[in-house]
Design a protein around this motif. Structure first.
Motif, PDB file in Angstrom:
ATOM      1  N   ASN A  69     -34.152 -23.444   1.035  1.00 22.17           N
ATOM      2  CA  ASN A  69     -33.486 -23.678   2.309  1.00 22.17           C
ATOM      3  C   ASN A  69     -32.175 -22.901   2.294  1.00 22.17           C
ATOM      4  N   ASN A  70     -32.063 -21.895   3.151  1.00 26.39           N
ATOM      5  CA  ASN A  70     -30.870 -21.044   3.153  1.00 26.39           C
ATOM      6  C   ASN A  70     -29.598 -21.812   3.509  1.00 26.39           C
ATOM      7  N   GLU A  71     -29.687 -22.800   4.381  1.00 26.80           N
ATOM      8  CA  GLU A  71     -28.504 -23.595   4.734  1.00 26.80           C
ATOM      9  C   GLU A  71     -28.024 -24.414   3.543  1.00 26.80           C
ATOM     10  N   ARG A  72     -28.957 -25.038   2.855  1.00 25.10           N
ATOM     11  CA  ARG A  72     -28.595 -25.830   1.673  1.00 25.10           C
ATOM     12  C   ARG A  72     -28.023 -24.917   0.581  1.00 25.10           C
ATOM     13  N   PHE A  73     -28.633 -23.737   0.419  1.00 27.19           N
ATOM     14  CA  PHE A  73     -28.122 -22.769  -0.546  1.00 27.19           C
ATOM     15  C   PHE A  73     -26.687 -22.376  -0.207  1.00 27.19           C
ATOM     16  N   ALA A  74     -26.442 -22.066   1.078  1.00 23.95           N
ATOM     17  CA  ALA A  74     -25.111 -21.628   1.507  1.00 23.95           C
ATOM     18  C   ALA A  74     -24.073 -22.730   1.241  1.00 23.95           C
ATOM     19  N   ASP A  75     -24.403 -23.958   1.544  1.00 24.46           N
ATOM     20  CA  ASP A  75     -23.467 -25.069   1.290  1.00 24.46           C
ATOM     21  C   ASP A  75     -23.138 -25.189  -0.203  1.00 24.46           C
ATOM     22  N   ALA A  76     -24.163 -25.121  -1.033  1.00 24.70           N
ATOM     23  CA  ALA A  76     -23.957 -25.220  -2.482  1.00 24.70           C
ATOM     24  C   ALA A  76     -23.154 -24.027  -3.005  1.00 24.70           C
ATOM     25  N   TYR A  77     -23.454 -22.847  -2.501  1.00 17.80           N
ATOM     26  CA  TYR A  77     -22.778 -21.627  -2.945  1.00 17.80           C
ATOM     27  C   TYR A  77     -21.299 -21.661  -2.570  1.00 17.80           C
ATOM     28  N   VAL A  78     -21.018 -22.047  -1.322  1.00 19.64           N
ATOM     29  CA  VAL A  78     -19.626 -22.115  -0.865  1.00 19.64           C
ATOM     30  C   VAL A  78     -18.855 -23.126  -1.709  1.00 19.64           C
ATOM     31  N   SER A  79     -19.446 -24.272  -1.939  1.00 14.12           N
ATOM     32  CA  SER A  79     -18.780 -25.297  -2.739  1.00 14.12           C
ATOM     33  C   SER A  79     -18.461 -24.794  -4.146  1.00 14.12           C
ATOM     34  N   SER A  80     -19.413 -24.118  -4.753  1.00  9.51           N
ATOM     35  CA  SER A  80     -19.225 -23.588  -6.105  1.00  9.51           C
ATOM     36  C   SER A  80     -18.139 -22.514  -6.149  1.00  9.51           C
ATOM     37  N   ARG A  81     -18.194 -21.564  -5.232  1.00  9.95           N
ATOM     38  CA  ARG A  81     -17.218 -20.471  -5.227  1.00  9.95           C
ATOM     39  C   ARG A  81     -15.821 -20.960  -4.843  1.00  9.95           C
ATOM     40  N   LYS A  82     -15.746 -21.940  -3.973  1.00 13.96           N
ATOM     41  CA  LYS A  82     -14.455 -22.508  -3.582  1.00 13.96           C
ATOM     42  C   LYS A  82     -13.802 -23.179  -4.794  1.00 13.96           C
TER      43      LYS A  82
END
Length: 161
Positions: A69-82
């Motif tokens: 799921n690209n939306e779930r991936f994006a949320d996880a990625y943003v959280s990690s990089r932040k």
């Protein structure tokens, strides 16, 4: 002769099913470590020498089962990089490289937009313990560091004013 042809047809079908199962299981292996975007998963499967049409079928099945799921991936990625101290511009660019649409990226990055000034302040304080320099050259280096981390002008200005 007809039975020979149907046996060959069955044999070819079984080989295709085995390849599909192998690609599907490899995908599940990748997903067991972390979320992946559709593009990341596609590239990894192609590197493992799976055929393009087979990769497409596998990804379609994973999307249908909501395992990718690209939306779930994006949320996880943003959280990690932040958490690692990167700003919204850099994260946006990285998401684009991973095949995430602009609309999904914006939603994931700016769901709590006021938060970025806090992140920028924390990153700056960690790197520059003595605070904002009064010397022009050093202050310029500090600003360039924040730009390199992907923070926007407004977040950088909030630190220096």
């Amino acid at each position: 002769m007809a039975s020979q042809e149907s046996f060959q047809s069955y044999k070819a079908w079984m080989v295709d099913q085995d390849k599909f199962t192998d690609a599907y299981n490899k995908s599940l292996d990748f997903l067991s470590y972390r979320e992946h975007s559709e593009l990341e998963l596609k590239n990894k499967l192609l590197k493992k020498s799976f055929e393009g049409s087979l990769v497409h079928e596998v990804i379609d099945k994973l999307v249908a089962k909501n395992l990718v799921n690209n939306e779930r991936f994006a949320d996880a990625y943003v959280s990690s990089r932040k958490r690692k101290g990167f700003g919204p511009k850099k994260i946006f660019f990285e998401l684009q490289q991973r095949g995430i649409q602009e609309k999904i990226s914006d939603k994931a990055i700016f769901n709590d937009s006021n938060d970025w000034q806090i992140v920028a302040q924390e990153v700056f304080s960690k790197k520059f313990r003595n605070g904002v320099s009064s010397e022009f050259k050093e202050k310029s280096k500090q600003q360039n560091f924040m730009i390199g981390r992907g923070f926007r002008f407004q977040e950088i200005e909030s630190i220096f004013n």
